[in-house]
Scaffold this motif. Structure first.
Motif, PDB file in Angstrom:
ATOM      1  N   TRP A 179      13.143  -3.612 -10.659  1.00 10.00           N
ATOM      2  CA  TRP A 179      12.567  -4.836 -11.185  1.00 10.00           C
ATOM      3  C   TRP A 179      13.079  -6.027 -10.378  1.00 10.00           C
ATOM      4  O   TRP A 179      14.274  -6.141 -10.112  1.00 10.00           O
ATOM      5  CB  TRP A 179      12.946  -4.996 -12.653  1.00 10.00           C
ATOM      6  N   THR A 180      12.178  -6.901 -10.009  1.00  8.52           N
ATOM      7  CA  THR A 180      12.541  -8.123  -9.301  1.00  8.52           C
ATOM      8  C   THR A 180      12.203  -9.304 -10.195  1.00  8.52           C
ATOM      9  O   THR A 180      11.060  -9.428 -10.649  1.00  8.52           O
ATOM     10  CB  THR A 180      11.749  -8.233  -7.975  1.00  8.52           C
ATOM     11  N   PRO A 181      13.176 -10.158 -10.471  1.00  8.49           N
ATOM     12  CA  PRO A 181      12.899 -11.291 -11.357  1.00  8.49           C
ATOM     13  C   PRO A 181      11.919 -12.259 -10.705  1.00  8.49           C
ATOM     14  O   PRO A 181      11.849 -12.360  -9.483  1.00  8.49           O
ATOM     15  CB  PRO A 181      14.273 -11.941 -11.557  1.00  8.49           C
ATOM     16  N   PRO A 182      11.170 -12.980 -11.512  1.00 11.59           N
ATOM     17  CA  PRO A 182      10.209 -13.931 -10.959  1.00 11.59           C
ATOM     18  C   PRO A 182      10.920 -15.068 -10.224  1.00 11.59           C
ATOM     19  O   PRO A 182      12.083 -15.352 -10.494  1.00 11.59           O
ATOM     20  CB  PRO A 182       9.456 -14.455 -12.187  1.00 11.59           C
ATOM     21  N   PRO A 183      10.204 -15.711  -9.300  1.00 14.55           N
ATOM     22  CA  PRO A 183      10.805 -16.835  -8.579  1.00 14.55           C
ATOM     23  C   PRO A 183      11.261 -17.931  -9.542  1.00 14.55           C
ATOM     24  O   PRO A 183      10.630 -18.184 -10.563  1.00 14.55           O
ATOM     25  CB  PRO A 183       9.671 -17.342  -7.687  1.00 14.55           C
ATOM     26  N   GLY A 184      12.375 -18.546  -9.212  1.00 13.81           N
ATOM     27  CA  GLY A 184      12.904 -19.620 -10.049  1.00 13.81           C
ATOM     28  C   GLY A 184      13.830 -19.147 -11.143  1.00 13.81           C
ATOM     29  O   GLY A 184      14.408 -19.957 -11.869  1.00 13.81           O
ATOM     30  N   THR A 185      13.989 -17.855 -11.297  1.00 13.21           N
ATOM     31  CA  THR A 185      14.904 -17.318 -12.312  1.00 13.21           C
ATOM     32  C   THR A 185      16.337 -17.602 -11.870  1.00 13.21           C
ATOM     33  O   THR A 185      16.691 -17.353 -10.730  1.00 13.21           O
ATOM     34  CB  THR A 185      14.708 -15.796 -12.459  1.00 13.21           C
ATOM     35  N   PRO A 186      17.175 -18.133 -12.772  1.00  7.58           N
ATOM     36  CA  PRO A 186      18.560 -18.425 -12.387  1.00  7.58           C
ATOM     37  C   PRO A 186      19.310 -17.139 -12.017  1.00  7.58           C
ATOM     38  O   PRO A 186      19.065 -16.075 -12.581  1.00  7.58           O
ATOM     39  CB  PRO A 186      19.164 -19.047 -13.642  1.00  7.58           C
ATOM     40  N   SER A 187      20.234 -17.272 -11.076  1.00  3.93           N
ATOM     41  CA  SER A 187      21.042 -16.112 -10.670  1.00  3.93           C
ATOM     42  C   SER A 187      22.076 -15.810 -11.752  1.00  3.93           C
ATOM     43  O   SER A 187      22.297 -16.616 -12.671  1.00  3.93           O
ATOM     44  CB  SER A 187      21.755 -16.403  -9.351  1.00  3.93           C
ATOM     45  N   THR A 188      22.720 -14.689 -11.618  1.00  4.36           N
ATOM     46  CA  THR A 188      23.758 -14.303 -12.576  1.00  4.36           C
ATOM     47  C   THR A 188      24.873 -15.341 -12.596  1.00  4.36           C
ATOM     48  O   THR A 188      25.360 -15.722 -13.666  1.00  4.36           O
ATOM     49  CB  THR A 188      24.335 -12.926 -12.204  1.00  4.36           C
ATOM     50  N   GLY A 189      25.275 -15.792 -11.421  1.00  8.27           N
ATOM     51  CA  GLY A 189      26.328 -16.806 -11.340  1.00  8.27           C
ATOM     52  C   GLY A 189      25.931 -18.101 -12.026  1.00  8.27           C
ATOM     53  O   GLY A 189      26.740 -18.728 -12.735  1.00  8.27           O
ATOM     54  N   GLU A 190      24.675 -18.507 -11.830  1.00 10.84           N
ATOM     55  CA  GLU A 190      24.196 -19.726 -12.480  1.00 10.84           C
ATOM     56  C   GLU A 190      24.195 -19.573 -14.001  1.00 10.84           C
ATOM     57  O   GLU A 190      24.570 -20.501 -14.730  1.00 10.84           O
ATOM     58  CB  GLU A 190      22.786 -20.067 -11.981  1.00 10.84           C
ATOM     59  N   LEU A 191      23.792 -18.403 -14.476  1.00  7.44           N
ATOM     60  CA  LEU A 191      23.801 -18.165 -15.927  1.00  7.44           C
ATOM     61  C   LEU A 191      25.214 -18.200 -16.491  1.00  7.44           C
ATOM     62  O   LEU A 191      25.461 -18.749 -17.574  1.00  7.44           O
ATOM     63  CB  LEU A 191      23.121 -16.830 -16.252  1.00  7.44           C
ATOM     64  N   LEU A 192      26.175 -17.623 -15.759  1.00  3.51           N
ATOM     65  CA  LEU A 192      27.570 -17.627 -16.209  1.00  3.51           C
ATOM     66  C   LEU A 192      28.120 -19.050 -16.244  1.00  3.51           C
ATOM     67  O   LEU A 192      28.809 -19.446 -17.184  1.00  3.51           O
ATOM     68  CB  LEU A 192      28.427 -16.761 -15.300  1.00  3.51           C
ATOM     69  N   ARG A 193      27.831 -19.834 -15.190  1.00  2.00           N
ATOM     70  CA  ARG A 193      28.292 -21.219 -15.166  1.00  2.00           C
ATOM     71  C   ARG A 193      27.681 -22.011 -16.320  1.00  2.00           C
ATOM     72  O   ARG A 193      28.342 -22.825 -16.976  1.00  2.00           O
ATOM     73  CB  ARG A 193      27.955 -21.872 -13.833  1.00  2.00           C
ATOM     74  N   GLU A 194      26.413 -21.761 -16.590  1.00  2.00           N
ATOM     75  CA  GLU A 194      25.718 -22.446 -17.673  1.00  2.00           C
ATOM     76  C   GLU A 194      26.391 -22.136 -19.017  1.00  2.00           C
ATOM     77  O   GLU A 194      26.621 -23.029 -19.834  1.00  2.00           O
ATOM     78  CB  GLU A 194      24.264 -21.995 -17.696  1.00  2.00           C
ATOM     79  N   ASP A 195      26.728 -20.853 -19.237  1.00  2.71           N
ATOM     80  CA  ASP A 195      27.414 -20.467 -20.482  1.00  2.71           C
ATOM     81  C   ASP A 195      28.789 -21.094 -20.566  1.00  2.71           C
ATOM     82  O   ASP A 195      29.217 -21.554 -21.623  1.00  2.71           O
ATOM     83  CB  ASP A 195      27.523 -18.949 -20.580  1.00  2.71           C
ATOM     84  N   ARG A 196      29.503 -21.083 -19.442  1.00  5.20           N
ATOM     85  CA  ARG A 196      30.870 -21.610 -19.434  1.00  5.20           C
ATOM     86  C   ARG A 196      30.864 -23.107 -19.723  1.00  5.20           C
ATOM     87  O   ARG A 196      31.714 -23.608 -20.456  1.00  5.20           O
ATOM     88  CB  ARG A 196      31.503 -21.346 -18.057  1.00  5.20           C
ATOM     89  N   ASP A 197      29.915 -23.824 -19.144  1.00  6.16           N
ATOM     90  CA  ASP A 197      29.877 -25.273 -19.284  1.00  6.16           C
ATOM     91  C   ASP A 197      29.254 -25.742 -20.599  1.00  6.16           C
ATOM     92  O   ASP A 197      29.325 -26.912 -20.939  1.00  6.16           O
ATOM     93  CB  ASP A 197      29.117 -25.898 -18.102  1.00  6.16           C
ATOM     94  N   ALA A 198      28.607 -24.834 -21.314  1.00  8.08           N
ATOM     95  CA  ALA A 198      27.917 -25.219 -22.557  1.00  8.08           C
ATOM     96  C   ALA A 198      28.886 -25.421 -23.698  1.00  8.08           C
ATOM     97  O   ALA A 198      29.972 -25.044 -23.763  1.00  8.08           O
ATOM     98  CB  ALA A 198      26.897 -24.153 -22.936  1.00  8.08           C
TER      99      ALA A 198
END
Length: 69
Positions: free
Chosen positions: A50-69
């Motif tokens: 499976w390939t995520p659609p364009p513009g999907t945040p990377s794993t690192g971006e998702l982790l940073r988003e959770d950490r900063d929330a």
């Protein structure tokens, strides 16, 4: 081994019976469950990846988003 009951077995006979049963179960677990070659399996993985659609945040971006929330 013509013994009808486990209680009538010698310790050696009992150990032989247990070893035989364990060996049979291990043989069943170790047999390959598929006849496909390694290349066929790898090709199937490539086809079903499976390939995520364009513009999907990377794993690192998702982790940073959770950490900063």
């Amino acid at each position: 081994m013509a013994v009808e009951r486990i209680g009538e077995m010698t310790l050696i006979e009992l150990k032989q019976l247990i070893k035989h049963e364990v060996d049979e179960r291990l043989e069943g677990l170790l047999k390959p469950k598929t006849t496909r070659s390694l290349q066929e399996i790898l090709d199937s993985i490539d086809q079903h990846m499976w390939t995520p659609p364009p513009g999907t945040p990377s794993t690192g971006e998702l982790l940073r988003e959770d950490r900063d929330a």
